[in-house]
Enzyme design. Structure first.
Site, PDB file in Angstrom:
ATOM      1  N   GLU A   1       0.826  -1.209   0.000  1.00 41.52           N
ATOM      2  CA  GLU A   1       0.000   0.000   0.000  1.00 41.52           C
ATOM      3  C   GLU A   1       0.860   1.259   0.000  1.00 41.52           C
ATOM      4  OE1 GLU A   1      -2.153  -3.039   2.747  1.00 41.52           O
ATOM      5  OE2 GLU A   1      -0.092  -2.447   2.271  1.00 41.52           O
TER       6      GLU A   1
ATOM      7  N   GLY B   1       5.841  -1.723  14.879  1.00 46.14           N
ATOM      8  CA  GLY B   1       5.142  -0.690  14.131  1.00 46.14           C
ATOM      9  C   GLY B   1       4.204   0.151  14.969  1.00 46.14           C
ATOM     10  N   ARG B   2       3.407  -0.495  15.821  1.00 43.69           N
ATOM     11  CA  ARG B   2       2.432   0.258  16.615  1.00 43.69           C
ATOM     12  C   ARG B   2       3.064   0.944  17.816  1.00 43.69           C
ATOM     13  NH1 ARG B   2       1.787  -5.016  16.439  1.00 43.69           N
ATOM     14  NH2 ARG B   2       1.709  -6.334  18.295  1.00 43.69           N
TER      15      ARG B   2
ATOM     16  N   GLU C   1      -4.327  -5.195  17.944  1.00 40.72           N
ATOM     17  CA  GLU C   1      -3.272  -5.925  17.242  1.00 40.72           C
ATOM     18  C   GLU C   1      -2.349  -6.609  18.237  1.00 40.72           C
ATOM     19  OE1 GLU C   1      -1.603  -4.827  13.121  1.00 40.72           O
ATOM     20  OE2 GLU C   1      -0.061  -4.088  14.500  1.00 40.72           O
TER      21      GLU C   1
ATOM     22  N   HIS D   1     -24.558  11.449  21.481  1.00 45.07           N
ATOM     23  CA  HIS D   1     -25.697  11.452  20.572  1.00 45.07           C
ATOM     24  C   HIS D   1     -25.618  10.283  19.583  1.00 45.07           C
ATOM     25  CE1 HIS D   1     -27.145  15.461  21.854  1.00 45.07           C
ATOM     26  NE2 HIS D   1     -25.873  15.630  22.156  1.00 45.07           N
TER      27      HIS D   1
ATOM     28  N   LYS E   1      -2.849 -10.511   3.250  1.00 45.81           N
ATOM     29  CA  LYS E   1      -1.878  -9.919   2.321  1.00 45.81           C
ATOM     30  C   LYS E   1      -1.418 -10.950   1.280  1.00 45.81           C
ATOM     31  CE  LYS E   1       0.097  -6.441   5.454  1.00 45.81           C
ATOM     32  NZ  LYS E   1       1.342  -5.984   6.112  1.00 45.81           N
TER      33      LYS E   1
END
Length: 549
Positions: free
Chosen positions: A212, A267-268, A353, A384, A512
């Site tokens: 991506e 990564g996170r 994750e 709301h 993937k």
């Protein structure tokens, strides 16, 4: 801990849970005038109020027994020492080193990783200084005005969330944009607002092969060259955050403008690394380092505070209590701070994750519930939307409320209205409304007995809906760093107790792999028959629609 459900502490909590059938939080507050003081923690100006939870001192005692049985202190020491606690990938987990003091030395495989951390921070400071000083110029000689980060997952969610959260501290003249979705609309709509000659792209990909990210990067490169018409312009408008020098060079980026990070940065957990370059470009390097300092504040607290007075430990144990003993399958993060609008999305990756695992660290099936579903929206918008389910629905949804005591944007009494709402929502969830209270309200409205009888069941709120409230003076870089690190360590503690590895994510790989097989089939004119009937049918139907005039 092996098989936590077999431990005496776990069984004691199961027995304790049964004692809550007739207990009401509103009664506990009435009986204990010091409940707030008993169940609050502070770190600088950050306060955690966890008094509106379904707990007593006995509950906490049993939960802390569970943490000790899991040998949490040893696991915590291994994390900070750089042990390879990510077993499936054979890696250390050292995002904490990225925000550690400059004088720290930390050896991993015989190498002091802090030397690398300091080198990259110095490189980032130099580059940010050139951009802010208008010395880094585009292909026509104009300075940079717009930064576009191209990444996905942790390479997007963290930097995007931080930049939005800290917009009041943005450097004048610099705008930040984030493109992650391979849907071409995301990039196209972003580029419509920009000019090639003043735009700088930060391509964030550890391997520089993420499908991506590279698709978007190549499309952005083509957009630039449509205006510049000289491939040498790429080096003035693209920098990379990566570890793959050869691929970076092949793309056309000068390796001098490649910012490194390492395999011990998940990564996170990567916004503290060079992945945070767009943050530094948007805010300035001093503000970025304040963010790091705030996270380090929480690191120190997590390491030093006793378990019973430890913010991440308490949040984690409360999460275990609800997930595993109250069958709460979700929880809500509700920032009453518009700048934190993207925090729930960021925490979704961090938590789900990390905790969405079905096997233990040694590969055995997990026998307890892990990985609750996390969702949230800024207050007061969420009131709301989905608060109805939280207040009167059949599901138990623990909530975390976050709010600043003081706004960056004081407008008459609007911040007081916001504060009134967040405090009222937490109180309403805890107290509820009894039949007697609802009946008295309806009677005071002048309704007749028959009308009261019909409306009464709809007006009752069960209460006993648990929540935490995190309040801070103002959302500063340092406070944001503390908040993010708080949730990071919460996830770690829960992983220790569940005996799962919160630092891998093999579950994202299968989709993937299959996408790589389907891509050439979508481009081929022939009908597809190689998958199950549903997948074949969807691919062929889509291809048919695209062939229609």
């Amino acid at each position: 801990m092996k098989r936590p459900e077999l431990d005496d502490a776990w069984r004691a909590l199961q027995a304790h849970r049964k004692s809550w059938k007739s207990v009401q939080l509103r009664d506990l507050f009435r009986e204990d005038k010091k409940r707030f003081e008993r169940f609050t923690l502070r770190l600088n100006d950050l306060l955690l109020d966890y008094s509106k939870n379904l707990i007593t001192p006995e509950t906490l005692k049993l939960l802390l027994r569970l943490a000790k049985a899991a040998e949490l202190k040893d696991a915590r020491a291994a994390l900070f020492a750089g042990k390879k606690i990510n077993l499936t990938e054979g890696r250390a987990v050292l995002h904490t080193a990225l925000r550690a003091p400059a004088d720290l030395n930390l050896m991993v495989d015989g190498h002091n990783v802090m030397v690398d951390v300091r080198r990259v921070l110095k490189q980032m400071r130099s580059f940010v200084g050139r951009v802010h000083g208008r010395k880094w110029k585009g292909y026509t000689g104009k300075p940079i005005s717009d930064i576009v980060n191209i990444g996905i997952g942790g390479s997007d969610l963290g930097p995007a969330m931080v930049c939005q959260s800290l917009a009041p501290y943005a450097h004048p003249g610099i705008r930040a944009h984030f493109v992650s979705n391979v849907d071409p609309t995301h990039l196209s709509e972003t580029l419509k607002r920009l000019t090639p000659e003043t735009t700088l792209f930060v391509v964030a990909s550890k391997t520089f092969t993420t499908q991506e990210t590279l698709a978007n990067a190549h499309a952005a490169r083509a957009w630039l060259l449509a205006g510049a018409r000289d491939s040498r312009a790429v080096a003035r408008h693209f920098v990379a955050v990566s570890t793959h020098t050869e691929e970076v060079i092949r793309f056309g980026i000068d390796p001098a403008n490649m910012f490194e990070f390492w395999d011990w940065v998940g990564g996170r957990y990567s916004l503290w690394s060079a992945i945070g370059l767009p943050i530094a470009l948007y805010l300035g390097m001093d503000r970025f380092e304040e963010l790091l300092a705030g996270a380090h504040d929480m690191d120190e607290h997590f390491q030093a505070a006793p378990l019973e007075a430890n913010m991440p430990v308490i949040l984690a144990l409360l999460g275990i209590w609800y997930n595993n003993f109250w069958d709460a399958q979700s929880y809500a993060v509700l920032p009453y701070d518009q700048y934190l609008a993207r925090l729930p999305a960021y925490l979704q990756q961090l938590d789900m994750e990390s905790s969405g695992k079905g096997v233990t660290r040694d590969g055995q099936p997990v026998r307890v519930s892990t990985g609750p579903v996390l969702f949230g929206e800024p207050g007061t918008n969420g009131q709301h939307a989905f608060y109805q389910l939280i207040h009167q629905g059949t599901k138990l949804v623990p909530c975390d409320f976050l709010v600043a005591a003081e706004s960056h944007n004081p407008l008459e009494d609007q911040h007081e209205i916001l504060l009134a709402n967040v405090f009222a929502q937490a109180e309403a969830l805890m107290r509820g409304k009894t039949r007697a209270e609802a009946r008295a309200e309806l009677k005071a409205q002048g309704l007749k007995k028959k009308e009261i009888t019909a409306l009464l069941p709809h007006k009752v709120f069960p209460g006993n809906r648990p929540s935490n409230t995190l309040i801070y003076h103002r959302l500063t870089p340092r406070n944001l760093g503390r908040l993010i690190a708080l949730y990071e360590h919460k996830v770690f503690v829960q992983g220790v107790i569940w005996d799962i590895n919160p630092y891998d994510q093999w579950g994202v790989e299968l989709g993937k792999q299959l996408a790589r097989n389907i891509l050439p089939e979508l481009k081929s004119p022939e009908a597809v028959h190689s998958h199950d009937a549903s997948t074949n049918g969807l691919i062929n139907y889509c291809k048919g629609l695209r062939e229609e005039p």
